[in-house]
Design a protein around this motif. Structure first.
Motif, short mmCIF file in Angstrom:
data_model
loop_
_atom_site.label_atom_id
_atom_site.label_comp_id
_atom_site.label_asym_id
_atom_site.label_seq_id
_atom_site.Cartn_x
_atom_site.Cartn_y
_atom_site.Cartn_z
N GLY A 214 0.22 -9.67 -5.13
CA GLY A 214 0.32 -10.80 -6.04
C GLY A 214 0.20 -10.33 -7.47
N ALA A 215 -0.74 -10.93 -8.21
CA ALA A 215 -0.94 -10.54 -9.60
C ALA A 215 -1.89 -9.36 -9.75
N PHE A 216 -2.48 -8.93 -8.65
CA PHE A 216 -3.42 -7.81 -8.69
C PHE A 216 -2.70 -6.48 -8.48
N ASP A 217 -3.21 -5.44 -9.13
CA ASP A 217 -2.76 -4.07 -8.85
C ASP A 217 -4.00 -3.20 -8.75
N TYR A 218 -3.89 -2.12 -8.01
CA TYR A 218 -5.05 -1.26 -7.80
C TYR A 218 -4.60 0.17 -7.59
N ALA A 219 -5.52 1.09 -7.86
CA ALA A 219 -5.30 2.52 -7.62
C ALA A 219 -6.66 3.16 -7.36
N LEU A 220 -6.80 3.80 -6.21
CA LEU A 220 -8.05 4.42 -5.81
C LEU A 220 -7.78 5.88 -5.46
N SER A 221 -8.55 6.79 -6.01
CA SER A 221 -8.37 8.21 -5.75
C SER A 221 -9.71 8.85 -5.43
N ALA B 176 -4.71 5.88 -2.89
CA ALA B 176 -4.13 4.63 -2.39
C ALA B 176 -3.86 3.73 -3.59
N SER B 177 -2.67 3.14 -3.63
CA SER B 177 -2.31 2.28 -4.75
C SER B 177 -1.35 1.20 -4.27
N GLY B 178 -1.22 0.15 -5.07
CA GLY B 178 -0.30 -0.90 -4.70
C GLY B 178 -0.52 -2.16 -5.52
N GLU B 179 0.22 -3.19 -5.17
CA GLU B 179 0.13 -4.48 -5.83
C GLU B 179 0.03 -5.57 -4.77
N LEU C 192 0.82 -1.21 0.00
CA LEU C 192 0.00 0.00 0.00
C LEU C 192 0.86 1.26 0.00
N ALA C 193 0.59 2.15 -0.91
CA ALA C 193 1.20 3.48 -0.93
C ALA C 193 0.09 4.50 -0.81
N LEU C 194 0.27 5.44 0.11
CA LEU C 194 -0.73 6.47 0.34
C LEU C 194 -0.17 7.84 -0.07
N GLU C 195 -1.00 8.62 -0.73
CA GLU C 195 -0.65 9.98 -1.11
C GLU C 195 -1.81 10.89 -0.73
N ALA C 196 -1.49 12.07 -0.24
CA ALA C 196 -2.51 13.04 0.12
C ALA C 196 -2.01 14.43 -0.25
N TYR C 197 -2.96 15.29 -0.64
CA TYR C 197 -2.56 16.66 -0.92
C TYR C 197 -3.71 17.63 -0.68
#
Length: 299
Positions: free
Chosen positions: A66-73, A61-64, A13-18
């Protein structure tokens, strides 16, 4: 001005905020009258526009896994929108009470197969909140002194995302977008992709009633702007094919084709481009094709 932060302390999980603040204090005036009329306007609150102050709060929020990847904004906008309000002048005065108050979001989930060509399939959706307050009621129509009621949709500011080759110049708003696609890498340098997107207006336009006569729109009641009917919310479908050659990490060559299947909501027209301020309608319901070739360099 703005603040930006990242956090990478959680696995997968990687989190970004602005927070971003834009202030536009350019002068806006409806009238330039003699001093006593200007004094009356000040007294009753007409022709009194505050500087535009747009705040955008966002989280990604984004990340990988296993074989899945996702990105939610997700993002929320608030603040004074008086410059937009000044555009809505039914007679003499615009809306100096206009405010930003809209949400936006984008989500995508993908799955990459561990096999030759490394195919990846994905599903995604996006939402840009919008308003359409252009409909005029009968009693509003009777009032010659009424102020406009602005339609303020989510403003995409300096976006470089484009969801369509036809109706999005990085400023598509007041819309729902659903997308799916598949990509593959037949070689380490060549990437192929097929995509499909579906577009809906968030809030539809109440268009003046008209007849369709030989490709022309003839108003039924040209002096009665309160006589309206809602347009369809379905803007259309878009199919796309692209081939990208990665010459290096910095230089790519890309060719593509896109086809727009036009729906009634695009033909009749809605305010879904120009950040919800530009009309999409016309008198033609034909589909469209787009072919392109481009190079990109990053350094």
């Amino acid at each position: 001005a703005g603040l930006y932060a990242e956090y990478h302390g959680i696995e997968h999980l990687a989190l970004e905020a602005y927070w971003f603040r834009l202030r536009d204090a350019a002068s806006v005036n409806d009238t330039n009258n003699v001093w006593y009329i200007e004094a009356v306007e000040d007294l009753v609150g007409w022709d009194d526009y505050d500087p535009t102050t747009l705040h955008t709060l966002a989280l990604r929020a984004s990340g990988e896994f296993g074989a899945f990847d996702y990105a939610l904004s997700a993002a929320y906008q608030f603040g004074d929108a008086d410059r937009i309000g000044a555009l809505f002048r039914p007679f003499a005065y615009g809306d100096n009470r206009a405010e930003f108050d809209a949400w936006a979001g984008d989500a995508e989930v993908g799955y990459a197969f561990d096999m030759p060509w490394q195919p990846r399939v994905y599903l995604g959706a996006a939402y840009f909140g919008g308003e359409d307050n252009r409909d005029v009621g009968f009693f509003e129509w009777l009032n010659p002194f009424r102020r406009g009621d602005a339609s303020v949709s989510f403003n995409r500011l300096f976006s470089n995302w484009e969801y369509s080759q036809f109706i999005d110049n990085s400023d598509l708003s007041n819309a729902h977008i659903f997308r799916a696609g598949v990509s593959a890498m037949p070689t380490e340098s060549i990437e192929l992709e097929m995509s499909l997107a579906y577009f809906l207006a968030d809030e539809t336009f109440a268009t003046p009633m008209y007849w369709n006569l030989g490709g022309f729109r003839v108003p039924l009641f040209p002096t009665r702007s309160y006589a309206t009917s809602d347009t369809d919310d379905e803007l259309g479908w878009e199919l796309g094919l692209t081939a990208t050659y990665h010459y290096s990490e910095d230089l790519t060559f890309e060719a593509g084709w896109a086809h727009l299947f036009t729906s009634d909501g695009l033909t009749d027209g809605n305010f879904s481009v120009g950040n919800g301020l530009v009309f999409t309608g016309g008198t033609d319901d034909q589909d469209a094709d787009y072919l392109y070739f481009e190079t990109k360099i990053a350094f």
